[in-house]
Every structure is written in structure tokens, then in C-alpha cells.
Design an enzyme around this catalytic site. Structure first.
Site: not given
Ligand code: APR
Length: 258
Positions: A71, A120
Site C-alpha cells: 500500500r 486510524h
Molecule cells: N468523493 C467523495 N466520496 C467518494 C468518492 C469521491 N471521489 N469516491 C468514493 N467515495 C465514497 C464512497 O461512496 C464511500 O461511501 O467514499 C466512501 C468510502 O468508504 P470506505 O471505503 O468504507 O472508506 P471509509 O469510510 O474511510 O472507511 C472507514 O474503515 O477500512 C477501515 O480503517 C479503515 O479508515 C477506514 C475505515
């Protein structure tokens, strides 16, 4: 529709003194960082949530590091996008402005944000398995896995893994800021990982306007004051009244006077 909501969101920001920006993987998506729950979120057949688990680290520290170094290699060339930059540029415009991020990629720092709570951790640091001492690890790929600190102490990634608690104090500090803010922007998070996902609720429960920026509806959407459907790199600069990257959507700056 989106224009009306953007105007409303800008009015909230124009009247705000204290702002908390709560971010997730989606804010970095346009920089080329894969999100956690996207379709490509697997490594060697393992879901990212398994590769990033305390179980794997305890079982096999070297394999856990291989995943993190993979990563880190992906992130090495990645740069902040328009959303990170807009957040950084907005910082000095408010009496109090705090970024609370779930991301470990360091892109808010690279963009120039000063006040950041990393709930995190940070992928560019290691932490001593015995002492807990933190070490910057900017080099990637790492020459040896696991990397070692003083007295040959093996290091682990300084990030919160699935199955672990958040670092002491970080969440509490973020929650207090959220409970005192006027506006909480919730950018690019699915809002399914707790306790991080409690931050927007702390803001909402204290009466703040809670504004989501996400191309999709999330678990948080029903609890938001406003949900702006779109990409962070497009919406966030316009939210803060900075130059639009999308021609044809004119905005008038609001002064908070209605
Ligand atoms: N702009 C805004 N939002 C976006 C974009 C974009 N260009 N592309 C994707 N998204 C949104 C998606 O629709 C989704 O709702 O970003 C979100 C990403 O969600 P996750 O992948 O679940 O990430 P996150 O919410 O940060 O996860 C939380 O979980 O995996 C663990 O510790 C890790 O910090 C992470 C935590």
C-alpha cells in the site's frame, strides 16, 4: 437540486465559526487511492479488512508488513487532489478548524492542513512492538520486513487495525471538537466503522449543520442536514467558494447575511 444544496451548504459555512471536516477514503479516491469497500479492495485473495487485521499481524508480522508496504508503494507517487487542497486552504478562514480523518495516507498533511487528528494512525510510521515508540518510515519499499527500531526492536505499522482500539485520546479530542462545531463536513466515508462514525453524530446532537459530500448514499445520509451528491474533488472546492473545476455552475459567495 445540487446547486440549491450547495448554496445552502455555503450559507452554513459562511455563518460558521467552528468547523470540523471528517474525512474517509473517498476524499483520496480521486488521487488514485483505492477505497476500502470498493470492488478492488483485495490483496492476495484477502479482503482488505483481513489483510489489515490484528489477527494477521499477530499471526504473521512479515505478511502484514508486505501488505502495508504494498500500500505504501501505491501511495508513494500519490498527490493531494482538489478536495484536500480546498480543505487546507480553508483552514485559516475560520476561528477554529479541525480535520478529523480516518485515512492513514498522509494526504491532508501533504496538502498543507495543520490541525489534523488521524483517528486510524499513519502508514508512514512504524511503532515498536515492545516499547510503543514511533518511528517515521518514509522509505518504500522498505529494505527489510519487518522494519526495526532501536535495539533491533521489531516495528509494526502505526495504524489502527481491524479488531483494535483507537489510540488513547484521539477519538475523545475529535468528539469534543465535533460537539463544539457549527458545521461538520463529512467527506467520502461510508460511515460504517465505529467509533469513528460517531463523530458526525456528536456534531449533529450538539446542533451543528452536518453536511455530507459523497457520490452515493451512505448509512450516515438519513442523519445529515444536507447530502451533496458528487465527487469530493468537484464539490469541496465549490463549497469553500474556491475556483470551480466544472465550468457552467455559477455560484455567488454568501456572506451569512441571507
Ligand atoms: N468523493 C467523495 N466520496 C467518494 C468518492 C469521491 N471521489 N469516491 C468514493 N467515495 C465514497 C464512497 O461512496 C464511500 O461511501 O467514499 C466512501 C468510502 O468508504 P470506505 O471505503 O468504507 O472508506 P471509509 O469510510 O474511510 O472507511 C472507514 O474503515 O477500512 C477501515 O480503517 C479503515 O479508515 C477506514 C475505515
Amino acid at each position: 437540486m445540487i446547486d440549491d444544496q450547495l448554496q445552502q451548504a455555503r450559507q452554513y459555512l459562511a455563518a460558521a465559526r467552528r468547523v470540523v471536516v471528517f474525512t474517509g477514503a473517498g476524499i483520496s479516491a480521486e488521487s488514485g487511492v483505492p477505497t476500502f469497500r470498493g470492488k478492488d479492495a483485495t490483496w492476495k485473495g484477502m479482503p482488505a479488512a483481513v489483510a489489515s487485521s490484528i489477527g494477521l499481524l499477530e499471526q504473521d508480522l512479515t505478511t502484514a508488513w508486505e501488505w502495508f508496504d504494498y500500500r505504501r508503494t501505491l501511495l508513494k507517487t500519490v498527490v493531494p487532489n482538489a478536495a484536500h487542497l480546498a480543505v487546507a486552504q480553508a483552514e485559516t478562514r475560520f476561528e477554529d478548524f479541525l480535520v478529523v480523518t480516518q485515512n492513514v495516507d498522509g494526504l491532508h498533511q501533504k496538502a498543507g492542513s495543520q490541525r489534523i487528528i488521524e483517528l486510524h494512525g499513519n502508514i508512514w510510521r512504524g511503532r515498536g512492538l515492545r516499547t510503543g515508540k514511533r518511528y517515521p518510515l518514509p522509505e518504500t519499499p522498505l529494505p527489510t520486513l519487518p522494519p526495526r527500531g532501536d535495539q533491533d526492536e521489531p516495528l509494526r505499522p502505526d495504524v489502527v487495525l481491524f479488531g483494535e482500539m483507537l489510540p488513547a485520546g484521539a477519538f475523545e479530542e475529535a468528539e469534543i471538537a465535533a460537539s463544539r462545531c457549527d458545521v461538520c463536513l463529512v467527506i467520502g466515508t461510508s460511515g460504517v466503522v465505529y467509533p469513528a462514525a460517531l463523530i458526525p453524530f456528536a456534531a449533529r446532537d450538539a446542533g451543528a449543520a452536518v453536511i455530507e459530500v459523497n457520490p452515493e448514499s451512505t448509512d450516515l445520509t438519513p442523519h445529515m442536514t444536507l447530502s451533496l451528491r458528487g465527487l469530493a474533488g468537484d464539490i469541496v472546492p465549490r463549497l469553500f467558494g474556491q475556483a470551480s473545476t466544472s465550468p457552467g455552475l455559477p455560484f455567488t459567495m454568501h456572506t451569512g447575511q441571507g
